[in-house]
Design a protein around this motif. Structure first.
Motif, mmCIF file in Angstrom:
data_model
loop_
_atom_site.group_PDB
_atom_site.id
_atom_site.type_symbol
_atom_site.label_atom_id
_atom_site.label_comp_id
_atom_site.label_asym_id
_atom_site.label_seq_id
_atom_site.Cartn_x
_atom_site.Cartn_y
_atom_site.Cartn_z
ATOM 1 N N SER A 76 9.746 -15.044 -2.588
ATOM 2 C CA SER A 76 9.111 -14.168 -1.594
ATOM 3 C C SER A 76 10.055 -13.949 -0.312
ATOM 4 O O SER A 76 10.451 -14.858 0.253
ATOM 5 N N ASN A 77 9.841 -12.806 0.320
ATOM 6 C CA ASN A 77 10.306 -12.417 1.675
ATOM 7 C C ASN A 77 9.156 -12.168 2.299
ATOM 8 O O ASN A 77 8.174 -12.492 2.096
ATOM 9 N N ALA A 78 9.580 -11.857 3.668
ATOM 10 C CA ALA A 78 8.192 -11.651 4.627
ATOM 11 C C ALA A 78 8.339 -10.265 5.341
ATOM 12 O O ALA A 78 8.687 -10.243 6.414
ATOM 13 N N PRO A 79 8.192 -9.248 4.564
ATOM 14 C CA PRO A 79 8.351 -8.115 5.025
ATOM 15 C C PRO A 79 7.364 -7.557 6.085
ATOM 16 O O PRO A 79 6.255 -7.922 5.995
ATOM 17 N N GLY A 80 7.772 -7.117 7.323
ATOM 18 C CA GLY A 80 6.958 -6.573 8.373
ATOM 19 C C GLY A 80 6.712 -7.968 9.377
ATOM 20 O O GLY A 80 5.950 -7.606 10.411
ATOM 21 N N CYS A 81 7.293 -9.071 9.055
ATOM 22 C CA CYS A 81 6.884 -10.072 9.914
ATOM 23 C C CYS A 81 7.466 -9.969 11.296
ATOM 24 O O CYS A 81 6.567 -10.400 12.399
ATOM 25 N N ASN A 82 8.504 -9.620 11.520
ATOM 26 C CA ASN A 82 9.003 -9.327 12.665
ATOM 27 C C ASN A 82 9.179 -7.810 13.458
ATOM 28 O O ASN A 82 9.901 -7.331 14.230
#
Length: 380
Positions: A86-92
């Motif tokens: 899993s990645n974190a799309p949109g986190c930053n």
């Protein structure tokens, strides 16, 4: 459970501490033998997760990357190996959008030109490009969007948005901000998207910002073109050859930073928390921690606004949240030091987002736009 995490990933202990034993590592220097008997690997963009790195990872159950991009991850290998990712799309995204907007305000102040009234071309209309679009439209600016992939596949952010070709951006935009992933092949590849020919096509006095990946611009060509065209103004947060930018390029840039456009405390917390949520889902555990509980209180409780805000005043308020000049100064004085680039990233812990600052309207009639920018607050 054994968890290996990048030492620069914040809030790992707070979120994952109860799930197992955590070992913090230098993500750029991670070695295969460090992953023996490890259950969970948490990385950032500096770690290449591939067959070579995972050669001795005999128990790995989950790989998480607290990043939007996945170009550092061999997704095919993880899939074949049945290792969930899993990645974190949109986190930053919010942090990057606000960084670019603040940089534009800084350039406007430096060159005594109003920002409002300029046309901004955003290349890449995904999460970060859309966050910048949100800021610009809240401020009442004209925005042109270029994203050939979304134009073909459909816009998941807003189906009503229109896209223009890159040539239209180059012809019409006063400011161009880059927000694309790095792709090396295909019709819409972004590797050296701005080569010498494209750079030479830029309008006189164009402002060019890169907050995505360094290799989207041919940095050697950029040096050559910039030496011939002092009218072009550059803001670079990302660099070809990171963590070793080309030294001769840095003096040609108006604002230079070490790949920290997305490094707000809020963005970092969201990224790590998204990985925590995913791992909890895999382990069938309840998510019992929130992002808001991780963040420290902002050092200014609130600010009253009681007069129409000029662009300079807006910049001064923005500087209370994040002063870009501080990071620019530090970068110029540190990037040539041994591990200077990574040291700055590791120690970048002060950045906040607009939402951290509460603005109280004590009587103005039209300030809705400043809340749309993202600042917190209420009207009295």
């Amino acid at each position: 459970m054994k968890i290996v995490a990048d030492e620069n990933m914040p809030y790992v202990e707070a979120l994952f501490g109860e799930l197992g034993e955590i070992t913090l590592v230098n993500g750029r220097q991670l070695r295969p033998e460090q992953l023996v008997d490890v259950d969970v690997l948490l990385v950032r963009s500096v770690t290449k997760v591939n067959k070579q790195l995972l050669a001795k990872a005999n128990k790995l159950k989950f790989v998480g990357s607290a990043t939007i991009g996945t170009d550092h991850i061999d997704l095919d290998y993880l899939q074949v190996s049945n290792i969930p990712f899993s990645n974190a799309p949109g986190c930053n995204a919010t942090a990057v959008g606000e960084f670019a907007f603040i940089a534009m305000l800084e350039l406007a102040k430096r060159f005594k030109q109003p920002l409002k009234g300029k046309v901004v071309g955003i290349v890449g209309a995904g999460n970060t490009g859309s966050a910048l679009e949100h800021c610009l439209k809240a401020y009442g600016m004209k925005v042109l969007l270029c994203d050939p992939v979304l134009a073909k596949q459909g816009d998941k952010v807003n189906a009503s948005r229109e896209f223009v070709p890159l040539d239209t951006i180059i012809d019409q935009a006063d400011i161009i901000s880059l927000h694309v992933p790095i792709t090396r092949t295909g019709e819409d590849k972004t590797w050296y998207l701005f080569d010498e020919a494209k750079l030479n096509q830029l309008k006189p006095n164009t402002w060019l910002l890169n907050c995505c990946r360094g290799e989207v611009i041919d940095n050697r060509a950029l040096i050559k073109v910039k030496q011939q065209r002092s009218d072009l103004k550059l803001v670079l947060d990302v660099w070809e050859g990171e963590p070793n930018p080309m030294p001769e390029l840095v003096p040609l840039v108006e604002f230079a930073t070490p790949h920290i456009a997305g490094y707000s405390l809020e963005g970092k917390a969201r990224g790590t928390h998204m990985l925590f949520q995913k791992l909890c889902a895999i382990l069938n555990l309840e998510v019992d921690k929130s992002v808001s509980n991780l963040l420290p209180a902002f050092n200014i409780s609130q600010l009253n606004i009681n007069s129409d805000l000029s662009e300079t005043q807006l910049l001064n308020i923005s500087r209370l949240v994040y002063n870009l000049s501080d990071d620019d100064y530090l970068f110029r004085n540190s990037f040539l030091n041994n591990h200077g680039f990574d040291h700055m990233r590791k120690n970048h812990t002060h950045r906040r987002e607009f939402s951290a600052l509460s603005l109280v309207n004590t009587g103005l009639s039209e300030v809705n736009w400043i809340y749309k920018l993202g600042f917190s607050g209420v009207e009295r």
